[in-house]
Design an enzyme around this catalytic site. Structure first.
Site: not given
Length: 259
Positions: A133, A151
């Site tokens: 990533e 989040k």
């Protein structure tokens, strides 16, 4: 800016009974993730090289990109997956794929995050794909992060682990050094294990040591540099100053935060 969420399921009976108040619509976490993902895909244009993220939120974005390709609303897309799992998903959906060797500059990457702090710094890697990533998302012109409102955090490590990918050789030695480095923050370092109790192995055949902080670790760039200087560390899950846009889906709508 806030964009109201559209209703998902209508009721003819309620529409006819104008005097009756509409009941509140409560969306599941997965529905919120899907809203954020679909909003992010609106930034995708034909001809782009795309970083395809990993995880439950990014999965919705990959599905949506494939749907638009099937209907001819997007063309000439090249995807670069951030994990083996995303690679398999993209192949199954017919998305053309490549890699950074062939496309060293990525136009746009879309991915989720485990945490987003007020400065749009991220924690990623609780799913285990942080290295690929970070490689792909550090090569992109625009990095869109898609999350639901759970989040959002006040500090890195507020809701759980900050992962560190390490080589298997003498992993406990590396783990102990990581824990000692952040003793001032009440750090507990734990090797991640799979469902069978064996060490979790990443796509790159490494292990992950999860760091749990009781307190703020302070300057994130200083912490980042210190971690990366440890022999045995491959990469960590703090993605600092990388997100250009964060799309947050909540019960009241979608909020877009730009760097």
């Amino acid at each position: 800016m806030a964009i109201p969420c559209p209703p998902f399921i209508g009721s003819e009976k309620l529409a006819m009974e104008a005097a009756a108040p509409s009941p509140p619509v409560f969306l599941t976490q997965d529905e919120l993730k899907k809203i954020a993902a679909y909003k992010a895909v609106e930034f995708v244009q034909s001809g782009m090289v795309l970083g395809l993220g990993t995880g439950s939120t990014a999965k919705h974005a990959v599905d949506r990109i494939a749907e638009l390709l099937r209907h001819g609303k997007l063309t000439n897309i090249v995807g670069i997956p951030t994990s083996k799992k995303t690679h398999q998903q993209a192949v199954s959906l017919g998305i053309p794929l490549s890699d950074l060797d062939s496309h060293p500059v990525v136009d746009l990457a879309i991915d989720g995050a485990d945490e987003v702090d007020p400065d749009l710094n991220l924690v990623k890697g609780r799913g285990g794909s942080l290295l690929r990533e970070k490689m792909i998302e550090s090569a992109t012109k625009k990095f869109i992060v898609i999350v639901d409102e759970t989040k959002l955090v006040s500090r890195v490590g507020a809701t759980g682990a900050m992962p560190v990918e390490v080589v298997p050789f003498c992993w406990k030695f590396t783990q102990d050094r990581l824990q000692g480095m952040f003793g001032y923050a009440g750090c507990a370092a734990k090797l991640r294990r799979d469902a069978g109790g064996e060490p979790f192995v990443t796509d790159n055949k490494n292990y992950i040591v999860d760091l749990f902080f009781e307190k703020d670790i302070g300057d994130l760039k200083v912490a980042s540099d210190a971690i990366l200087r440890l022999a045995g560390v491959v990469e960590h899950g703090m993605f600092l100053d990388m997100a250009t846009t964060v799309i947050v889906a909540g019960e009241l709508g979608v909020t877009i935060k730009n760097k």
